[in-house]
Design a protein around this motif. Structure first.
Motif, PDB file in Angstrom:
ATOM      1  N   ARG A  48       0.808  -1.212   0.000  1.00 30.72           N
ATOM      2  CA  ARG A  48       0.000   0.000   0.000  1.00 30.72           C
ATOM      3  C   ARG A  48       0.850   1.274   0.000  1.00 30.72           C
ATOM      4  N   VAL A  49       2.129   1.133  -0.245  1.00 31.14           N
ATOM      5  CA  VAL A  49       2.996   2.293  -0.421  1.00 31.14           C
ATOM      6  C   VAL A  49       2.905   2.732  -1.874  1.00 31.14           C
ATOM      7  N   LEU A  50       2.659   4.016  -2.102  1.00 29.48           N
ATOM      8  CA  LEU A  50       2.460   4.534  -3.458  1.00 29.48           C
ATOM      9  C   LEU A  50       3.790   4.565  -4.211  1.00 29.48           C
ATOM     10  N   PRO A  51       3.949   3.779  -5.274  1.00 33.42           N
ATOM     11  CA  PRO A  51       5.250   3.724  -5.958  1.00 33.42           C
ATOM     12  C   PRO A  51       5.630   4.994  -6.699  1.00 33.42           C
ATOM     13  N   VAL A  52       4.654   5.813  -7.097  1.00 36.95           N
ATOM     14  CA  VAL A  52       4.962   7.050  -7.824  1.00 36.95           C
ATOM     15  C   VAL A  52       5.047   8.229  -6.859  1.00 36.95           C
ATOM     16  N   ALA A  53       4.020   8.446  -6.065  1.00 36.74           N
ATOM     17  CA  ALA A  53       3.989   9.615  -5.175  1.00 36.74           C
ATOM     18  C   ALA A  53       4.901   9.447  -3.973  1.00 36.74           C
ATOM     19  N   ASP A  54       5.151   8.203  -3.568  1.00 29.80           N
ATOM     20  CA  ASP A  54       5.867   7.968  -2.310  1.00 29.80           C
ATOM     21  C   ASP A  54       6.804   6.763  -2.431  1.00 29.80           C
ATOM     22  N   PRO A  55       7.739   6.798  -3.384  1.00 27.71           N
ATOM     23  CA  PRO A  55       8.547   5.601  -3.662  1.00 27.71           C
ATOM     24  C   PRO A  55       9.420   5.147  -2.506  1.00 27.71           C
ATOM     25  N   GLU A  56       9.820   6.053  -1.635  1.00 30.13           N
ATOM     26  CA  GLU A  56      10.659   5.687  -0.487  1.00 30.13           C
ATOM     27  C   GLU A  56       9.834   5.328   0.747  1.00 30.13           C
ATOM     28  N   GLY A  57       8.527   5.475   0.673  1.00 23.55           N
ATOM     29  CA  GLY A  57       7.681   5.155   1.809  1.00 23.55           C
ATOM     30  C   GLY A  57       7.689   6.196   2.911  1.00 23.55           C
TER      31      GLY A  57
END
Length: 320
Positions: A48-57
């Motif tokens: 559920r970590v956003l790969p585009v908006a939040d790639p580093e978590g």
């Protein structure tokens, strides 16, 4: 969830219900919980970590930090103290925290107020009135962040606020023109039939031309009428002094304490996340604020009409 005594369930179930009410980017709810008789383990749900908006978590860890604070506040309001060990196992970076149940504690009126605020806190993406947030509430918000080791900067100088507004518009433009970001946003914008994501009805109206702030344009917003937003918004930046996973978790706790403090004071809040989701604009924002701390969240506060709650998954789905 593992079978427990009725007394334990009566304690832990409301705490988990409070935890899942924490804010998260696109309402992704990036947490899982493992429950035993004397502890609750909090884990990052990498799916559920956003790969585009939040790639580093980073934003996901902020959200989990907020969920951890909610756990503690709910336990305390039930008369039970707790202790938190953040990042307890270096070999498992997704193991974010252990919340240990402790002995009884005295419940204060503030404990009760914060527990109630968890249920009523909303992200309000609609226009606020032009009624200014008074100085005592501004100071209380700043103090709330400092209690959790973070710093909340009020952008009260016109030049700094204009600088943030320019970064916000630039970041919104970059994300609007990014097909991968827009595809990700569409995946997490819902018609109301899911227990996660942002319902189209929660996206808010389009700001009219000339508005200072550029709010995130959710899918389906293009057909909505334009609205005037507040002319002198209260914009704040929540920052940490380092940018490690540990600092992000702690700042997530500060984020939730700030939001709940605003809720108890009758003030609405929404996120202006675009500038901190793009590395270049986040770096520029850091320099705009003096180059010492790391911006983690941009928040807008004001007085507005009550916003509807976004859906949450049930504790039975996210805990075992």
């Amino acid at each position: 969830m593992t079978a427990f005594s009725t007394k334990t369930v009566d304690l832990i179930q409301p705490a988990l219900e409070a935890a899942v009410r924490a804010p998260s980017p696109h309402n992704t709810q990036p947490w899982r919980f493992e429950v035993t008789s004397d502890r609750i383990d909090v884990l990052l749900d990498r799916e559920r970590v956003l790969p585009v908006a939040d790639p580093e978590g980073r934003e996901a860890r902020l959200s989990c930090g907020a969920a951890i604070l909610n756990l503690q506040l709910a336990l305390r309001a039930a008369g039970r103290a707790s202790a938190v060990h953040l990042l307890p196992d270096r070999r498992r970076p997704a193991h974010l925290a252990i919340v240990w149940l402790q002995g009884p504690c005295e419940v204060t009126p503030e404990d009760q107020a914060f527990a109630r605020a968890i249920r009523f806190r909303r992200s309000n993406r609609r226009p606020f009135t032009d009624r200014p947030v008074p100085a005592w509430i501004r100071q209380t918000l700043v103090r709330a962040a400092s209690l959790e080791g973070a710093t909340l900067t009020l952008l009260e100088h016109p030049a700094v606020l204009d600088g943030l507004a320019n970064l916000l518009r630039h970041a919104e433009h970059l994300q609007h023109e990014d097909p991968a970001f827009q595809a990700e946003l569409r995946r997490w914008t819902t018609d109301g039939g899911r227990r996660d994501g942002v319902p189209m009805s929660a996206g808010g109206p389009r700001p009219a031309p000339g508005n200072l702030l550029a709010l995130r344009a959710y899918p389906g917003s293009s057909g909505r009428p334009q609205r005037e937003f507040e002319r002198e918004p209260l914009v704040t930046v929540l920052s940490s002094f380092t940018d490690t996973p540990l600092a992000q978790l702690r700042t997530g706790q500060a984020l939730q304490r700030v939001l709940l403090t605003g809720t108890t004071a009758g003030v609405s809040a929404s996120f202006l996340s675009q500038p901190v989701e793009i590395p270049s604009t986040r770096d520029t924002l850091r320099e705009l604020l003096g180059g010492q701390a790391y911006p983690q969240a941009v928040l807008r506060f004001g007085y507005g009409f009550a916003a509807a709650a976004t859906p949450r998954r049930k504790p039975a789905v996210v805990a075992r």
